[in-house]
Write a protein that holds these residues in place. Structure first.
Motif, short mmCIF file in Angstrom:
data_model
loop_
_atom_site.label_atom_id
_atom_site.label_comp_id
_atom_site.label_asym_id
_atom_site.label_seq_id
_atom_site.Cartn_x
_atom_site.Cartn_y
_atom_site.Cartn_z
N VAL A 1 -105.94 -43.59 1.42
CA VAL A 1 -106.65 -43.01 2.57
C VAL A 1 -105.77 -43.09 3.82
CG1 VAL A 1 -108.61 -43.32 4.13
CG2 VAL A 1 -108.95 -43.47 1.66
N GLY A 2 -105.16 -44.25 4.05
CA GLY A 2 -104.35 -44.43 5.24
C GLY A 2 -103.12 -43.54 5.27
N SER A 3 -102.41 -43.46 4.14
CA SER A 3 -101.18 -42.66 4.09
C SER A 3 -101.49 -41.17 4.23
CB SER A 3 -100.41 -42.94 2.80
OG SER A 3 -101.18 -42.60 1.65
N LYS A 4 -102.59 -40.72 3.64
CA LYS A 4 -102.98 -39.31 3.76
C LYS A 4 -103.29 -38.95 5.22
CE LYS A 4 -103.26 -37.30 -0.40
NZ LYS A 4 -102.72 -35.95 -0.72
N GLN B 1 -109.88 -37.39 5.79
CA GLN B 1 -110.11 -36.41 6.84
C GLN B 1 -110.87 -37.03 8.01
OE1 GLN B 1 -112.21 -33.51 4.48
NE2 GLN B 1 -110.40 -32.23 4.17
N GLN B 2 -111.88 -37.83 7.70
CA GLN B 2 -112.63 -38.52 8.74
C GLN B 2 -111.72 -39.41 9.57
OE1 GLN B 2 -115.83 -40.66 6.87
NE2 GLN B 2 -116.70 -38.83 5.91
N LEU B 3 -110.86 -40.15 8.88
CA LEU B 3 -109.96 -41.08 9.57
C LEU B 3 -108.99 -40.33 10.47
CD1 LEU B 3 -108.86 -43.88 10.12
CD2 LEU B 3 -107.55 -43.73 8.00
N ALA B 4 -108.39 -39.26 9.94
CA ALA B 4 -107.44 -38.47 10.74
C ALA B 4 -108.11 -37.88 11.97
CB ALA B 4 -106.82 -37.37 9.89
N ASN C 1 -109.00 -38.16 17.94
CA ASN C 1 -109.90 -38.18 19.10
C ASN C 1 -109.93 -39.52 19.81
OD1 ASN C 1 -110.76 -35.47 18.83
ND2 ASN C 1 -112.19 -36.06 17.20
N CYS C 2 -109.05 -40.44 19.38
CA CYS C 2 -108.98 -41.75 20.02
C CYS C 2 -108.49 -41.60 21.46
CB CYS C 2 -108.01 -42.64 19.24
SG CYS C 2 -108.78 -44.03 18.42
N GLU C 3 -109.10 -42.36 22.34
CA GLU C 3 -108.72 -42.32 23.75
C GLU C 3 -107.97 -43.60 24.11
OE1 GLU C 3 -112.55 -41.78 25.55
OE2 GLU C 3 -112.51 -39.61 25.24
N SER C 4 -106.71 -43.68 23.63
CA SER C 4 -105.90 -44.90 23.81
C SER C 4 -106.68 -46.11 23.30
CB SER C 4 -105.51 -45.09 25.28
OG SER C 4 -104.68 -44.05 25.71
N SER C 5 -107.10 -46.03 22.04
CA SER C 5 -107.90 -47.09 21.46
C SER C 5 -107.49 -47.31 20.00
CB SER C 5 -109.39 -46.74 21.58
OG SER C 5 -110.20 -47.86 21.31
N LEU D 1 -101.48 -36.38 10.46
CA LEU D 1 -101.21 -36.47 11.89
C LEU D 1 -99.73 -36.23 12.20
CD1 LEU D 1 -103.49 -39.51 12.76
CD2 LEU D 1 -103.87 -37.13 13.41
N ALA D 2 -98.85 -36.74 11.33
CA ALA D 2 -97.42 -36.53 11.53
C ALA D 2 -97.07 -35.04 11.42
CB ALA D 2 -96.62 -37.34 10.52
N LYS D 3 -97.76 -34.33 10.52
CA LYS D 3 -97.55 -32.89 10.40
C LYS D 3 -97.92 -32.15 11.69
CE LYS D 3 -98.19 -30.23 6.98
NZ LYS D 3 -98.82 -29.42 5.92
N LYS D 4 -98.84 -32.73 12.44
CA LYS D 4 -99.26 -32.13 13.71
C LYS D 4 -98.36 -32.52 14.87
CE LYS D 4 -104.17 -31.79 12.46
NZ LYS D 4 -105.55 -32.23 12.79
N GLY D 5 -97.30 -33.30 14.55
CA GLY D 5 -96.36 -33.67 15.60
C GLY D 5 -96.49 -35.09 16.11
N TRP D 6 -97.38 -35.90 15.52
CA TRP D 6 -97.55 -37.27 15.98
C TRP D 6 -96.34 -38.13 15.61
CZ3 TRP D 6 -102.62 -40.29 16.55
CH2 TRP D 6 -103.55 -39.54 17.28
N LYS D 7 -95.97 -39.01 16.53
CA LYS D 7 -94.92 -40.00 16.30
C LYS D 7 -95.63 -41.31 15.92
CE LYS D 7 -93.50 -39.15 20.45
NZ LYS D 7 -92.75 -39.19 21.74
N ILE D 8 -95.36 -41.78 14.69
CA ILE D 8 -96.17 -42.86 14.12
C ILE D 8 -95.29 -44.01 13.64
CG2 ILE D 8 -97.85 -43.44 12.31
CD1 ILE D 8 -98.69 -40.49 12.32
#
Length: 624
Positions: free
Chosen positions: A263-266, A236-239, A244-248, A271-278
């Motif tokens: 941790v990484g896959s979760k 959760q912390q990582l997601a 909140n990353c600003e192009s970083s 984020l993908a569920k929220k619409g992120w393209k990864i």
């Protein structure tokens, strides 16, 4: 045939005025020579200049080795890695099918002095060496020999079959090859092109652009709105931090058994569920496929796609039969795609506007390869551990750009600085005393064990790391004495009752419960032979590169070399703490380090060598 661009290096000559070197020189034009005199932008330009030259520098030693083998005596070829002298060859007739343009023929090769399965893989491209060059064959200066490209299409216990394609304008020959050597390295031109595009951006910049790949290159702390999240589980912390990353970027260091992939896959799935393209990239298809497979297993409607390197017997749910960019364009919301760096420097993927690129095993992914791929996404997740297997480089580079991207942003620290990302401090794999050894060796004592491993037990055995001295001499890359000791250790633990804990059922230790690791392929073969003779032919034996990510109740490490005088690749290889870390941390309960007592009497020739010897001595000391 040898590509024309490779012929430049045939005589070990440097090319000064190439596009990449000219751009590198322009970047360095006003950069002070001394690092302490440089601004942040100056240092970024210096690192970028070296990165641009990275592809050419990396390929040069490989081409030199190929040129040398093409002219070498047959006994030297036979002793070289990935090369063999042909025993008997049975060429077929030249011909072509369907839409094939070039003539081709199959050659069955038998009677080799080495077994081809130890040297080659099906699908590998190789050079066939001919005693005398025929018309249209590749040649090399000062040699009457010829060479031609071929691909290995079959390997059996009795023979190897290669397919040879006739070059354009060549006249078919009926002679047989006398040797097989490694084929050309994969072209890095797409990587170089992308790096040059990024170099042009920095060349005209008055300040560092606010981009993820620039932050990584310049070793800046990540720019995250509100800072790194400390609320909730690690995933959760990582997601939240990535959101909140600003192009970083965000870095995650995961020591052995700490659940780095979990941790990484979760986080990626959330984020993908929220619409992120990864996107997910690594230095091998296997690593990428493992990671995206974990995301796919979570399910919940997140599309996951990758074109597999080779089609397995059973198709995985994430496999697609088209390019990832074409597949991605058909998705209506967030998705996850996978590939190598070559995938992510292509124009198709660049046009997708990825929100995030995950660099898995970033502790083994060089800085230039990282920034080239990272330019395809707004944000970057560096996931790995620079304290495990190091980034492998074939050449030395200015500004140390051959180092991994994760080591680069970690500023050389053993554990990731707290302003750069997360250190996963709890291992769920190793017993408490074994964790303590690994923690002291590589993680400044910061690695701890999970409570779930405290109720494990192996019948009549103590947990931890144990040094086993075996006297031998004049051994370099193999030791029969150590191979016999490995068998004795297996016999000692085999059949005991193993209580794995964590609600898992108890069982008796069998062959699947051992991992045997050694630095050298010669020792791998010797140990495998000794184990097979003793009836343990299913025990996993290999070099450390084969077993990263795997585990077993018992790990056995065979050092093989008799003393420092016989170290064939130097102390840096055999006593490298990263490799030792990966080797012993395969064990869930215990690890044995089998070694010659003379190996502890190395006389280091450098300060780094002194630290390596000290680390090894501390590792094998009796104190738990």
């Amino acid at each position: 045939m040898i590509p024309s661009e490779a012929k430049v290096d045939e005589e070990r000559t440097e090319v000064v005025e190439t596009e990449d070197s000219l751009l590198a020189n322009r970047l360095l034009a006003n950069v002070p020579l001394e690092a302490e005199d440089r601004t942040e932008l100056d240092q970024a330009k210096a690192s970028m200049a070296s990165s641009i030259l990275f592809p050419s520098r990396e390929l040069r030693p490989t081409w030199w080795q190929i040129f040398d083998l093409m002219k070498s005596d047959f006994d030297e070829i036979d002793q070289s890695s990935g090369a063999l002298v042909v025993g008997e060859a049975s060429p077929g007739e030249w011909g072509k099918d369907g839409r094939q343009v070039n003539l081709r023929r199959n050659i069955e090769i038998t009677g080799e002095s080495q077994h081809p399965a130890d040297l080659f893989n099906v699908g590998t491209e190789v050079y066939l060496i001919y005693e005398l060059a025929s018309e249209g064959m590749g040649t090399i200066s000062d040699s009457a020999r010829g060479n031609a490209k071929a691909k290995i299409i079959e390997i059996t216990s009795a023979a190897m079959v290669v397919e040879e394609i006739l070059p354009k304008l060549a006249v078919p020959w009926d002679t047989s090859p006398v040797a097989i050597i490694p084929g050309p390295p994969i072209s890095m031109d797409p990587i170089k092109k992308k790096l040059m595009e990024l170099g042009e951006i920095l060349l005209g910049a008055d300040s560092l652009p606010p981009l993820a790949w620039v932050d990584i290159l310049a070793q800046r702390a990540p720019r995250i709105s509100g800072g790194l999240s400390k609320i909730g589980t690690r995933e959760q912390q990582l997601a939240d931090s990535l959101a909140n990353c600003e192009s970083s970027y965000v870095a995650v260091q995961g020591p052995p058994g700490t659940g780095k992939t979990y941790v990484g896959s979760k986080a990626v799935h959330a984020l993908a569920k929220k619409g992120w393209k990864i996107g997910v990239v690594s230095q091998s298809h296997k690593v990428v496929e493992h990671f995206i497979g974990k995301v796919y297993e979570i399910g919940e409607g997140v599309p996951v796609g990758k074109k597999p390197k080779s089609m397995p017997e059973e198709k995985e749910g994430w496999e697609i039969g088209e390019s990832v960019d074409q597949w991605a364009l058909k998705q209506e919301a967030g998705y996850v795609i996978g590939g190598t760096a070559w995938t992510f420097v292509g124009s198709g993927v660049a046009s997708l506007g990825l929100d995030l690129l995950v660099v898995d095993e970033a502790g083994q992914f060089s800085l230039p390869m990282t920034i080239a791929a990272a330019s395809s996404a707004k944000n970057v997740l560096l996931l790995g551990d620079p304290q495990q297997l190091p980034q492998v480089s074939r050449a030395s580079h200015p500004e140390e750009v051959e180092k991994s991207s994760l080591e680069h942003v970690s500023l050389g620290e053993a554990t990731i600085p707290s302003d750069r990302g997360y250190f996963l401090e709890t291992t769920y794999r190793m017993s408490p005393p074994l964790t303590k050894k690994v923690s002291e060796l590589q993680y400044l004592g910061k690695l701890t064990h999970s409570e779930t491993v405290e109720n494990r037990n192996l019948e009549n055995s103590e947990p931890g790391l144990f040094a086993v001295q075996v006297k031998h001499s004049n051994n370099t890359t193999s030791s029969e004495e150590e191979a016999f000791e490995v068998v004795k250790l297996v016999e000692k633990e085999f059949g005991k009752l193993w209580v794995p804990g964590g609600g898992k059922p108890s069982k008796t230790i069998d062959q699947d419960d051992f991992i045997v690791v050694t630095p050298f392929n010669d020792q791998v073969r010797l140990i495998a032979k000794a184990l097979k003779k003793a009836g343990y032919d299913k025990i996993r034996v290999g070099t450390v590169d084969k077993f990263q990510g795997q585990e077993a109740p018992i790990a056995i490490v065979s050092m093989a070399t008799s003393s420092s005088d016989e170290l064939p690749r130097g102390i840096d290889f055999v006593l490298n703490p990263n490799r030792l870390n990966v080797s012993i941390s395969r064990g869930q309960w215990g690890a044995y380090v089998v070694h010659s007592p003379q190996l502890t009497k190395v006389q280091p020739s450098s300060i780094e060598g002194m630290f390596q010897l000290g680390g090894f001595l501390q590792l094998i000391s009796e104190g738990q």
